[in-house]
Motif scaffolding. Structure first.
Motif, mmCIF file in Angstrom:
data_model
loop_
_atom_site.group_PDB
_atom_site.id
_atom_site.type_symbol
_atom_site.label_atom_id
_atom_site.label_comp_id
_atom_site.label_asym_id
_atom_site.label_seq_id
_atom_site.Cartn_x
_atom_site.Cartn_y
_atom_site.Cartn_z
ATOM 1 N N TYR A 37 0.841 -1.181 0.000
ATOM 2 C CA TYR A 37 0.000 0.000 0.000
ATOM 3 C C TYR A 37 0.884 1.242 0.000
ATOM 4 O O TYR A 37 1.628 1.465 0.959
ATOM 5 C CB TYR A 37 -0.885 0.005 1.257
ATOM 6 C CG TYR A 37 -1.855 1.140 1.297
ATOM 7 C CD1 TYR A 37 -3.058 1.076 0.617
ATOM 8 C CD2 TYR A 37 -1.568 2.295 2.014
ATOM 9 C CE1 TYR A 37 -3.964 2.114 0.652
ATOM 10 C CE2 TYR A 37 -2.457 3.348 2.054
ATOM 11 C CZ TYR A 37 -3.647 3.256 1.372
ATOM 12 O OH TYR A 37 -4.535 4.295 1.406
ATOM 13 N N PRO A 38 0.826 2.036 -1.064
ATOM 14 C CA PRO A 38 1.607 3.273 -1.068
ATOM 15 C C PRO A 38 1.074 4.198 0.029
ATOM 16 O O PRO A 38 -0.129 4.330 0.205
ATOM 17 C CB PRO A 38 1.358 3.886 -2.440
ATOM 18 C CG PRO A 38 0.625 2.861 -3.222
ATOM 19 C CD PRO A 38 0.074 1.851 -2.280
ATOM 20 N N LEU A 39 1.965 4.813 0.753
ATOM 21 C CA LEU A 39 1.569 5.609 1.910
ATOM 22 C C LEU A 39 2.183 6.992 1.836
ATOM 23 O O LEU A 39 3.391 7.136 1.687
ATOM 24 C CB LEU A 39 2.041 4.900 3.186
ATOM 25 C CG LEU A 39 1.700 5.537 4.510
ATOM 26 C CD1 LEU A 39 0.188 5.551 4.721
ATOM 27 C CD2 LEU A 39 2.377 4.763 5.625
ATOM 28 N N ARG A 40 1.340 8.009 1.933
ATOM 29 C CA ARG A 40 1.827 9.393 1.992
ATOM 30 C C ARG A 40 1.854 9.801 3.453
ATOM 31 O O ARG A 40 0.865 9.660 4.163
ATOM 32 C CB ARG A 40 0.913 10.314 1.187
ATOM 33 C CG ARG A 40 1.016 10.085 -0.306
ATOM 34 C CD ARG A 40 0.195 11.116 -1.057
ATOM 35 N NE ARG A 40 -1.223 10.970 -0.828
ATOM 36 C CZ ARG A 40 -2.059 10.298 -1.612
ATOM 37 N NH1 ARG A 40 -1.610 9.697 -2.683
ATOM 38 N NH2 ARG A 40 -3.344 10.230 -1.330
ATOM 39 N N LEU A 41 2.978 10.317 3.892
ATOM 40 C CA LEU A 41 3.152 10.729 5.279
ATOM 41 C C LEU A 41 3.296 12.241 5.361
ATOM 42 O O LEU A 41 3.876 12.862 4.470
ATOM 43 C CB LEU A 41 4.411 10.088 5.873
ATOM 44 C CG LEU A 41 4.458 8.570 5.895
ATOM 45 C CD1 LEU A 41 5.837 8.083 6.305
ATOM 46 C CD2 LEU A 41 3.397 8.029 6.833
ATOM 47 N N PRO A 42 2.802 12.833 6.442
ATOM 48 C CA PRO A 42 3.017 14.269 6.625
ATOM 49 C C PRO A 42 4.511 14.571 6.713
ATOM 50 O O PRO A 42 5.306 13.711 7.123
ATOM 51 C CB PRO A 42 2.337 14.567 7.970
ATOM 52 C CG PRO A 42 1.433 13.419 8.227
ATOM 53 C CD PRO A 42 2.024 12.244 7.522
ATOM 54 N N GLU A 43 4.854 15.785 6.357
ATOM 55 C CA GLU A 43 6.259 16.200 6.378
ATOM 56 C C GLU A 43 6.873 15.945 7.756
ATOM 57 O O GLU A 43 6.274 16.276 8.786
ATOM 58 C CB GLU A 43 6.365 17.681 6.032
ATOM 59 C CG GLU A 43 7.783 18.151 5.869
ATOM 60 C CD GLU A 43 7.857 19.590 5.378
ATOM 61 O OE1 GLU A 43 8.823 20.269 5.753
ATOM 62 O OE2 GLU A 43 6.968 20.009 4.623
ATOM 63 N N GLY A 44 8.018 15.322 7.771
ATOM 64 C CA GLY A 44 8.738 15.069 9.001
ATOM 65 C C GLY A 44 8.429 13.732 9.660
ATOM 66 O O GLY A 44 9.210 13.236 10.457
ATOM 67 N N MET A 45 7.286 13.139 9.334
ATOM 68 C CA MET A 45 6.913 11.889 9.992
ATOM 69 C C MET A 45 7.835 10.737 9.589
ATOM 70 O O MET A 45 8.182 9.903 10.422
ATOM 71 C CB MET A 45 5.462 11.516 9.710
ATOM 72 C CG MET A 45 5.023 10.270 10.488
ATOM 73 S SD MET A 45 3.291 9.873 10.293
ATOM 74 C CE MET A 45 2.569 11.104 11.373
ATOM 75 N N ARG A 46 8.241 10.702 8.334
ATOM 76 C CA ARG A 46 9.134 9.626 7.898
ATOM 77 C C ARG A 46 10.434 9.649 8.701
ATOM 78 O O ARG A 46 10.928 8.602 9.129
ATOM 79 C CB ARG A 46 9.422 9.746 6.403
ATOM 80 C CG ARG A 46 10.261 8.620 5.873
ATOM 81 C CD ARG A 46 10.438 8.748 4.387
ATOM 82 N NE ARG A 46 11.257 7.653 3.893
ATOM 83 C CZ ARG A 46 11.539 7.450 2.639
ATOM 84 N NH1 ARG A 46 11.075 8.260 1.721
ATOM 85 N NH2 ARG A 46 12.285 6.449 2.279
ATOM 86 N N ASP A 47 10.965 10.833 8.938
ATOM 87 C CA ASP A 47 12.198 10.948 9.724
ATOM 88 C C ASP A 47 11.972 10.495 11.167
ATOM 89 O O ASP A 47 12.818 9.819 11.742
ATOM 90 C CB ASP A 47 12.727 12.383 9.710
ATOM 91 C CG ASP A 47 13.272 12.782 8.347
ATOM 92 O OD1 ASP A 47 13.719 11.882 7.591
ATOM 93 O OD2 ASP A 47 13.260 13.980 8.030
ATOM 94 N N ARG A 48 10.825 10.861 11.734
ATOM 95 C CA ARG A 48 10.516 10.424 13.101
ATOM 96 C C ARG A 48 10.409 8.913 13.177
ATOM 97 O O ARG A 48 10.920 8.292 14.116
ATOM 98 C CB ARG A 48 9.214 11.071 13.566
ATOM 99 C CG ARG A 48 9.342 12.562 13.795
ATOM 100 C CD ARG A 48 8.028 13.239 14.044
ATOM 101 N NE ARG A 48 7.270 12.610 15.130
ATOM 102 C CZ ARG A 48 5.956 12.729 15.267
ATOM 103 N NH1 ARG A 48 5.260 13.443 14.405
ATOM 104 N NH2 ARG A 48 5.341 12.153 16.271
#
Length: 68
Positions: A11-22
């Motif tokens: 499932y392709p997932l779009r994350l809010p800015e900064g969440m991937r780093d967290r």
């Protein structure tokens, strides 16, 4: 050798800015991959919801805004 991607849902997932780093930081601290970390958090949320009802999985985004 079997292709693991054929045995799992993707499932392709779009994350809010900064969440991937967290998530990446937490994954590293827990010695897991980013994918495993996301699955861990999803599993925890689903279990809490099943044990305690829908309100247990609620986030600020799920709730109606309050007026002052």
């Amino acid at each position: 050798m079997a292709d693991i991607s054929r045995k799992t849902d993707q499932y392709p997932l779009r994350l809010p800015e900064g969440m991937r780093d967290r998530i990446r930081q937490q994954a590293a601290a827990n010695r897991r991959s980013v994918n495993s970390e996301i699955i861990f958090y999803l599993d925890q949320a689903l279990e809490a919801r099943e044990e305690n009802g829908p309100a247990a999985g609620a986030t600020a985004l799920d709730q109606e805004p309050t007026t002052p």
